[in-house]
Design an enzyme around this catalytic site. Structure first.
Site, short mmCIF file in Angstrom:
data_model
loop_
_atom_site.label_atom_id
_atom_site.label_comp_id
_atom_site.label_asym_id
_atom_site.label_seq_id
_atom_site.Cartn_x
_atom_site.Cartn_y
_atom_site.Cartn_z
N HIS A 62 -4.34 7.39 13.41
CA HIS A 62 -4.19 5.97 13.08
C HIS A 62 -4.03 5.17 14.35
O HIS A 62 -4.68 4.16 14.54
CB HIS A 62 -2.99 5.76 12.15
CG HIS A 62 -2.86 4.34 11.68
ND1 HIS A 62 -1.97 3.95 10.70
CD2 HIS A 62 -3.49 3.20 12.06
CE1 HIS A 62 -2.08 2.64 10.50
NE2 HIS A 62 -2.99 2.16 11.33
N PHE A 112 -11.83 -1.11 13.30
CA PHE A 112 -10.58 -0.36 13.36
C PHE A 112 -10.15 -0.14 14.81
O PHE A 112 -9.02 -0.42 15.20
CB PHE A 112 -10.79 0.98 12.65
CG PHE A 112 -9.55 1.85 12.51
CD1 PHE A 112 -8.27 1.33 12.58
CD2 PHE A 112 -9.69 3.21 12.28
CE1 PHE A 112 -7.15 2.14 12.45
CE2 PHE A 112 -8.59 4.03 12.14
CZ PHE A 112 -7.31 3.50 12.22
N HIS A 115 -9.06 -3.33 16.54
CA HIS A 115 -7.69 -3.70 16.18
C HIS A 115 -6.67 -2.86 16.94
O HIS A 115 -5.69 -3.39 17.48
CB HIS A 115 -7.48 -3.51 14.67
CG HIS A 115 -6.06 -3.66 14.23
ND1 HIS A 115 -5.45 -4.89 14.04
CD2 HIS A 115 -5.10 -2.73 13.96
CE1 HIS A 115 -4.20 -4.71 13.66
NE2 HIS A 115 -3.96 -3.41 13.61
N GLU A 116 -6.88 -1.55 16.99
CA GLU A 116 -5.91 -0.67 17.64
C GLU A 116 -5.81 -0.95 19.13
O GLU A 116 -4.72 -0.97 19.70
CB GLU A 116 -6.28 0.80 17.39
CG GLU A 116 -6.10 1.25 15.95
CD GLU A 116 -4.67 1.06 15.46
OE1 GLU A 116 -3.73 1.47 16.16
OE2 GLU A 116 -4.49 0.48 14.37
N LYS A 119 -4.32 -4.82 19.57
CA LYS A 119 -2.91 -4.98 19.18
C LYS A 119 -1.99 -4.06 19.97
O LYS A 119 -0.93 -4.48 20.43
CB LYS A 119 -2.73 -4.72 17.68
CG LYS A 119 -1.28 -4.89 17.22
CD LYS A 119 -1.12 -4.73 15.72
CE LYS A 119 0.33 -4.94 15.31
NZ LYS A 119 0.51 -4.80 13.83
N HIS A 120 -2.39 -2.80 20.12
CA HIS A 120 -1.50 -1.80 20.71
C HIS A 120 -1.93 -1.36 22.12
O HIS A 120 -1.11 -1.28 23.03
CB HIS A 120 -1.42 -0.57 19.80
CG HIS A 120 -0.92 -0.86 18.43
ND1 HIS A 120 0.40 -1.16 18.17
CD2 HIS A 120 -1.56 -0.89 17.23
CE1 HIS A 120 0.55 -1.36 16.86
NE2 HIS A 120 -0.62 -1.21 16.27
#
Length: 227
Positions: A62, A112, A115-116, A119-120
């Protein structure tokens, strides 16, 4: 004649920029989060397989999430460094296998991973560039085979119920550190094994004991659905 900023302003602006950057990218550890696809799909919302086809029946990545020891976390630290697939071209095939998307509508995973990273991943730029970030997560996935660990302990993704304690113990006995288990609910409201959180040092190379754990808790018995 060239116009210059007053000395006080010209000195202050670089200092502010450095301080803002260092604060935004400072963190204490990573959560490495693995997701069971059967539990993602076995909900009222359901799921969509990626355009590359149904993923393997295995825990998929994830994310690799920078966190602080007080339980908070940085996010979206560098809007000037968007996800760029060309920077991870050599990793994309493995990412499709080990870091698949299950969101609807079906896609190739780009949204996906975008986003990862944004954001991170951007909050770990003091340690990694984009390639290094995704490569580190893939190495961790190879290092810790959660499904094999559970199966070796007799915990199978067969739709059966298992004690939360047995799931935690199987993983902690194998890796030497306590995981955190996140559950979700199937259409019938049953609690099921959804995600496994492992804690990793700031180099994303070494597993550590979690400094802090998320607050949500599973029930004492959880289902491990098939996929």
């Amino acid at each position: 004649m060239t116009r210059r900023n007053p000395p006080a302003v010209s000195l202050l602006l670089p200092l502010l920029a450095v301080a803002t950057t260092s604060l935004a990218q400072d963190f204490d550890f990573f959560y490495f989060v693995l997701q069971w696809p059967g539990s993602y799909c076995d909900t009222a919302k359901s799921c969509c397989y990626p355009t590359s086809g149904k993923p393997a029946a295995d825990f998929g990545i994830h994310g690799l999430w920078p966190n602080y020891n007080d339980g908070s976390y940085p996010s979206n630290c560098d809007p000037n460094n968007p996800y760029d697939a060309s920077k991870v071209r050599d990793l994309l095939s493995t990412m499709r296998q080990k870091w698949p998307t299950l969101a609807c509508p079906s896609s190739d995973g780009t949204q996906f991973w975008t986003h990862e990273w944004e954001k991170h991943g951007t909050c770990s730029e003091s340690v990694f560039d984009q390639h290094g970030y995704f490569q580190a997560a893939l190495k961790l996935k190879k290092q810790v085979d959660v499904l094999r660990i559970l199966q070796d302990a007799g915990i199978q993704p067969d739709g059966g119920d298992y004690s939360l304690k047995s799931v935690v113990s199987a993983i902690s006995d194998a890796i030497g550190y306590t995981p955190w288990i996140e559950c979700n609910n199937d259409e019938g409201g049953n609690s099921q094994l959804y995600q496994v959180y492992l804690c990793v040092d700031t180099s994303a190379a070494k597993l550590i004991e979690c400094p802090v754990l998320p607050r949500k808790r599973c029930g004492s018995e959880i289902e491990f659905p098939s996929f």
